[in-house]
Motif scaffolding. Structure first.
Motif, PDB file in Angstrom:
ATOM      1  N   PHE A  70       0.846  -1.198   0.000  1.00 28.67           N
ATOM      2  CA  PHE A  70       0.000   0.000   0.000  1.00 28.67           C
ATOM      3  C   PHE A  70       0.885   1.252   0.000  1.00 28.67           C
ATOM      4  O   PHE A  70       1.900   1.302   0.690  1.00 28.67           O
ATOM      5  N   TYR A  71       0.480   2.255  -0.767  1.00 29.14           N
ATOM      6  CA  TYR A  71       1.170   3.543  -0.772  1.00 29.14           C
ATOM      7  C   TYR A  71       0.134   4.637  -0.521  1.00 29.14           C
ATOM      8  O   TYR A  71      -1.053   4.452  -0.759  1.00 29.14           O
ATOM      9  N   PHE A  72       0.620   5.781  -0.024  1.00 27.06           N
ATOM     10  CA  PHE A  72      -0.267   6.897   0.294  1.00 27.06           C
ATOM     11  C   PHE A  72      -0.464   7.771  -0.929  1.00 27.06           C
ATOM     12  O   PHE A  72       0.498   8.279  -1.498  1.00 27.06           O
ATOM     13  N   ASN A  73      -1.704   7.958  -1.350  1.00 30.67           N
ATOM     14  CA  ASN A  73      -2.060   8.834  -2.462  1.00 30.67           C
ATOM     15  C   ASN A  73      -2.348  10.212  -1.866  1.00 30.67           C
ATOM     16  O   ASN A  73      -3.388  10.421  -1.255  1.00 30.67           O
ATOM     17  N   GLU A  74      -1.410  11.153  -2.047  1.00 31.04           N
ATOM     18  CA  GLU A  74      -1.532  12.466  -1.398  1.00 31.04           C
ATOM     19  C   GLU A  74      -2.658  13.319  -1.965  1.00 31.04           C
ATOM     20  O   GLU A  74      -3.260  14.102  -1.253  1.00 31.04           O
ATOM     21  N   LYS A  75      -2.937  13.185  -3.250  1.00 34.18           N
ATOM     22  CA  LYS A  75      -3.995  14.001  -3.866  1.00 34.18           C
ATOM     23  C   LYS A  75      -5.366  13.656  -3.302  1.00 34.18           C
ATOM     24  O   LYS A  75      -6.157  14.529  -2.976  1.00 34.18           O
ATOM     25  N   GLN A  76      -5.645  12.358  -3.209  1.00 28.14           N
ATOM     26  CA  GLN A  76      -6.993  11.936  -2.798  1.00 28.14           C
ATOM     27  C   GLN A  76      -7.053  11.464  -1.352  1.00 28.14           C
ATOM     28  O   GLN A  76      -8.098  11.048  -0.883  1.00 28.14           O
ATOM     29  N   LYS A  77      -5.947  11.489  -0.645  1.00 26.09           N
ATOM     30  CA  LYS A  77      -5.873  11.181   0.790  1.00 26.09           C
ATOM     31  C   LYS A  77      -6.407   9.777   1.121  1.00 26.09           C
ATOM     32  O   LYS A  77      -7.352   9.621   1.895  1.00 26.09           O
ATOM     33  N   PHE A  78      -5.798   8.752   0.526  1.00 28.38           N
ATOM     34  CA  PHE A  78      -6.083   7.371   0.908  1.00 28.38           C
ATOM     35  C   PHE A  78      -4.877   6.498   0.607  1.00 28.38           C
ATOM     36  O   PHE A  78      -3.970   6.903  -0.114  1.00 28.38           O
ATOM     37  N   PHE A  79      -4.858   5.310   1.214  1.00 29.05           N
ATOM     38  CA  PHE A  79      -3.815   4.333   0.928  1.00 29.05           C
ATOM     39  C   PHE A  79      -4.351   3.395  -0.150  1.00 29.05           C
ATOM     40  O   PHE A  79      -5.469   2.899  -0.048  1.00 29.05           O
ATOM     41  N   GLN A  80      -3.517   3.146  -1.180  1.00 29.12           N
ATOM     42  CA  GLN A  80      -3.953   2.332  -2.301  1.00 29.12           C
ATOM     43  C   GLN A  80      -2.960   1.188  -2.505  1.00 29.12           C
ATOM     44  O   GLN A  80      -1.752   1.351  -2.338  1.00 29.12           O
ATOM     45  N   ASN A  81      -3.493   0.024  -2.895  1.00 30.66           N
ATOM     46  CA  ASN A  81      -2.663  -1.137  -3.146  1.00 30.66           C
ATOM     47  C   ASN A  81      -1.980  -0.991  -4.508  1.00 30.66           C
ATOM     48  O   ASN A  81      -2.621  -0.619  -5.481  1.00 30.66           O
ATOM     49  N   ASN A  82      -0.673  -1.286  -4.577  1.00 32.00           N
ATOM     50  CA  ASN A  82       0.078  -1.188  -5.828  1.00 32.00           C
ATOM     51  C   ASN A  82      -0.418  -2.164  -6.897  1.00 32.00           C
ATOM     52  O   ASN A  82      -0.407  -1.855  -8.069  1.00 32.00           O
ATOM     53  N   PHE A  83      -0.821  -3.361  -6.467  1.00 29.69           N
ATOM     54  CA  PHE A  83      -1.172  -4.419  -7.409  1.00 29.69           C
ATOM     55  C   PHE A  83      -2.663  -4.457  -7.732  1.00 29.69           C
ATOM     56  O   PHE A  83      -3.056  -4.784  -8.846  1.00 29.69           O
ATOM     57  N   TYR A  84      -3.488  -4.164  -6.748  1.00 22.68           N
ATOM     58  CA  TYR A  84      -4.946  -4.159  -6.934  1.00 22.68           C
ATOM     59  C   TYR A  84      -5.438  -2.738  -6.684  1.00 22.68           C
ATOM     60  O   TYR A  84      -5.730  -2.371  -5.546  1.00 22.68           O
ATOM     61  N   LEU A  85      -5.522  -1.952  -7.731  1.00 20.76           N
ATOM     62  CA  LEU A  85      -5.832  -0.525  -7.584  1.00 20.76           C
ATOM     63  C   LEU A  85      -7.212  -0.260  -6.991  1.00 20.76           C
ATOM     64  O   LEU A  85      -7.473   0.813  -6.469  1.00 20.76           O
ATOM     65  N   GLU A  86      -8.115  -1.251  -7.055  1.00 22.46           N
ATOM     66  CA  GLU A  86      -9.454  -1.057  -6.484  1.00 22.46           C
ATOM     67  C   GLU A  86      -9.446  -1.191  -4.953  1.00 22.46           C
ATOM     68  O   GLU A  86     -10.386  -0.796  -4.284  1.00 22.46           O
ATOM     69  N   LYS A  87      -8.373  -1.730  -4.396  1.00 20.04           N
ATOM     70  CA  LYS A  87      -8.263  -1.862  -2.938  1.00 20.04           C
ATOM     71  C   LYS A  87      -7.710  -0.570  -2.366  1.00 20.04           C
ATOM     72  O   LYS A  87      -6.534  -0.252  -2.532  1.00 20.04           O
ATOM     73  N   LYS A  88      -8.579   0.175  -1.667  1.00 20.31           N
ATOM     74  CA  LYS A  88      -8.204   1.470  -1.097  1.00 20.31           C
ATOM     75  C   LYS A  88      -8.615   1.534   0.362  1.00 20.31           C
ATOM     76  O   LYS A  88      -9.731   1.165   0.714  1.00 20.31           O
ATOM     77  N   ILE A  89      -7.720   2.024   1.183  1.00 21.77           N
ATOM     78  CA  ILE A  89      -8.060   2.304   2.580  1.00 21.77           C
ATOM     79  C   ILE A  89      -8.454   3.770   2.612  1.00 21.77           C
ATOM     80  O   ILE A  89      -7.600   4.653   2.520  1.00 21.77           O
TER      81      ILE A  89
END
Length: 171
Positions: free
Chosen positions: A118-137
């Motif tokens: 998981f990496y932090f997406n600063e624009k949209q303020k959530f953690f997203q999985n590198n391999f499964y882009l639909e998986k978002k915290i």
């Protein structure tokens, strides 16, 4: 974890409530004074199930017209424990981790306890999985967490948690 506990509480009842339904009045007075409140080592009282002793025997207080009832009751209580796995709702996300809540318990999951996929997406303020882009915290998502440490202060409980283990993470 949820427990069924036997607890004790003193209830003061003014004479206004001495009528045909005085047992109901005692029960509702007990509910108002204990439900939703923390009770020391027992944790949060979720629900009063029943009063276990007789409510007919009260003590009239000298110098007052109120009656004191010493009640023993059975209740459902909640208390989080170290190592316990809980389902929680994500409430706030920062680049250093995110906060989640499970009832009155506020849990912080640091970036080091989030899987490295998981990496932090600063624009949209959530953690997203590198391999499964639909998986978002993201905020308001349900998540399964293991508690690593607890801190209890008065009415509030705080914890540190992890999702970096098997079967933990997004639900």
């Amino acid at each position: 974890m949820f427990f069924i506990s036997f607890l004790k509480q003193n209830i003061y009842l003014p004479p206004v409530y001495f009528n045909k339904e005085f047992k109901k009045n005692i029960f509702s007075s007990l509910l108002n004074s204990v439900e939703g409140k923390k009770n020391g080592p027992f944790g949060l009282i979720i629900l009063v199930i029943e009063i276990c002793n007789e409510t007919d025997k009260g003590k009239i207080l000298p110098g007052s017209s109120s009656v004191l009832y010493s009640l023993v009751y059975r209740a459902v209580t909640f208390r989080a424990m170290k190592g316990e796995v809980l389902d929680a709702i994500v409430t706030n996300i920062t680049k250093s981790g995110f906060f989640a809540e499970a009832g009155i318990l506020q849990i912080f999951i640091s970036k080091q306890f989030i899987p490295s996929t998981f990496y932090f997406n600063e624009k949209q303020k959530f953690f997203q999985n590198n391999f499964y882009l639909e998986k978002k915290i993201a905020t308001d998502k349900a998540i399964r967490i293991r508690i690593l440490g607890l801190k209890e202060e008065g009415e509030f409980s705080q914890a540190i948690g992890t999702i970096n283990e098997k079967f933990l993470g997004l639900i």
